[in-house]
Design a protein around this motif. Structure first.
Motif, short mmCIF file in Angstrom:
data_model
loop_
_atom_site.label_atom_id
_atom_site.label_comp_id
_atom_site.label_asym_id
_atom_site.label_seq_id
_atom_site.Cartn_x
_atom_site.Cartn_y
_atom_site.Cartn_z
N UNK A 288 4.13 -36.17 21.23
CA UNK A 288 3.28 -37.17 21.65
C UNK A 288 2.98 -38.33 20.84
N UNK A 289 2.92 -39.56 21.17
CA UNK A 289 2.64 -40.56 20.51
C UNK A 289 1.37 -40.60 19.86
N UNK B 2 -3.59 -37.34 32.69
CA UNK B 2 -3.88 -38.80 32.03
C UNK B 2 -5.04 -38.68 31.43
N UNK B 3 -5.04 -38.87 29.89
CA UNK B 3 -6.03 -38.67 29.16
C UNK B 3 -7.05 -39.35 29.54
N UNK B 4 -6.90 -40.96 29.58
CA UNK B 4 -7.87 -41.56 30.49
C UNK B 4 -7.57 -41.65 31.91
N UNK C 30 4.60 -44.58 25.76
CA UNK C 30 4.39 -45.33 24.42
C UNK C 30 2.91 -44.95 23.94
N UNK C 31 1.98 -44.72 24.65
CA UNK C 31 0.67 -44.51 24.10
C UNK C 31 0.40 -42.97 24.37
N UNK C 32 -0.64 -42.47 23.50
CA UNK C 32 -1.00 -41.06 23.79
C UNK C 32 -1.77 -40.77 25.21
N UNK D 5 -9.74 -40.46 19.26
CA UNK D 5 -8.89 -41.67 18.95
C UNK D 5 -7.89 -41.85 19.87
N UNK D 6 -7.39 -40.80 20.54
CA UNK D 6 -6.40 -41.38 21.67
C UNK D 6 -7.08 -42.17 22.78
N UNK D 7 -8.18 -41.82 23.36
CA UNK D 7 -9.02 -42.41 24.42
C UNK D 7 -9.04 -43.99 23.68
N UNK D 8 -9.46 -44.02 22.69
CA UNK D 8 -9.66 -45.51 22.13
C UNK D 8 -8.46 -46.11 22.06
N UNK D 9 -7.40 -45.56 21.63
CA UNK D 9 -6.29 -46.38 21.46
C UNK D 9 -5.50 -46.93 22.81
N UNK D 10 -5.99 -45.96 24.07
CA UNK D 10 -5.33 -46.54 25.27
C UNK D 10 -6.17 -47.33 25.90
#
Length: 204
Positions: free
Chosen positions: A22-23, A111-113, A139-141, A175-180
């Motif tokens: 997982x990225x 889909x996390x987001x 490419x993104x989490x 952190x994943x939510x913010x990254x996406x």
């Protein structure tokens, strides 16, 4: 008359290797900075939203493998596939609720987001191609294999209204939510931003 040797030239297409894990999401310090940088606004309308406006079908990735099968292989252990690249055997750990899964019938690729949340956060104005890219992003989490049960409970909610039952995953989830959201320039609501900040406080 001499024989003619005809050589068929087949174009070579380079295909990158599937992601092995997982990225990674942004680290804590970077996530705090990205969170401050996110656009804050009201949630938009769901008018016009349909799941197939993002995902008319999982995108083809490598050979016969589509995005879902890549994620199942990436997130599982001992995964066996059939000739159509469908996972037929393996063990998966659902990060959100801590369940051990042994059948793909028990698994959703989340889909996390959520797609619906992306729509009301700015994706309603995207092109069809950008929405498909978002829905198939390796490419993104953004894509993660979890239990169907927990995915149904999550629905289209943001962290303002839903968090993973496993509290120990809140840091990674936030952190994943913010990254996406930062990568795709998607808005957050004030309540969503506050919830993300609170979840980051669990990072150690």
């Amino acid at each position: 008359m001499s024989n003619l040797l005809v050589i068929a030239l087949i174009p070579y297409v380079h295909v990158a290797a599937p992601p092995p894990t997982l990225p990674e999401a942004a680290g804590l310090a970077a996530s705090l900075s990205l969170l401050r940088d996110l656009r804050v606004g009201r949630a938009g309308s769901l008018k016009g939203y349909r799941h197939d406006r993002f995902l008319p079908g999982w995108g083809r990735q490598y050979g016969a493998c589509d995005t879902r099968e890549i994620v199942l292989k990436r997130d599982g252990r001992g995964v066996r596939r059939d000739r159509s690249c469908r996972a037929v055997r393996g063990v998966w750990y659902s990060r959100y609720d801590g369940r051990r899964l042994t059948s793909t019938a028990q698994i959703d690729v989340d889909h996390l987001v959520p797609l619906a949340n992306a729509w009301i956060s700015g994706a309603n104005s995207w092109s069809a191609a950008r929405r498909r890219a978002f829905a198939n992003d390796l490419k993104r989490p953004e894509l993660v294999a979890v239990s169907e049960k927990v995915n149904l409970a999550k629905g289209g909610h943001s962290p303002a209204n839903w968090r993973p039952p496993v509290r120990g995953y809140w840091c990674t989830y936030a952190r994943s939510w913010i990254t996406v959201k930062h990568h795709y320039d998607l808005r957050v609501t004030p309540r969503e931003k506050k919830a993300l900040g609170n979840m980051l406080r669990t990072c150690r």
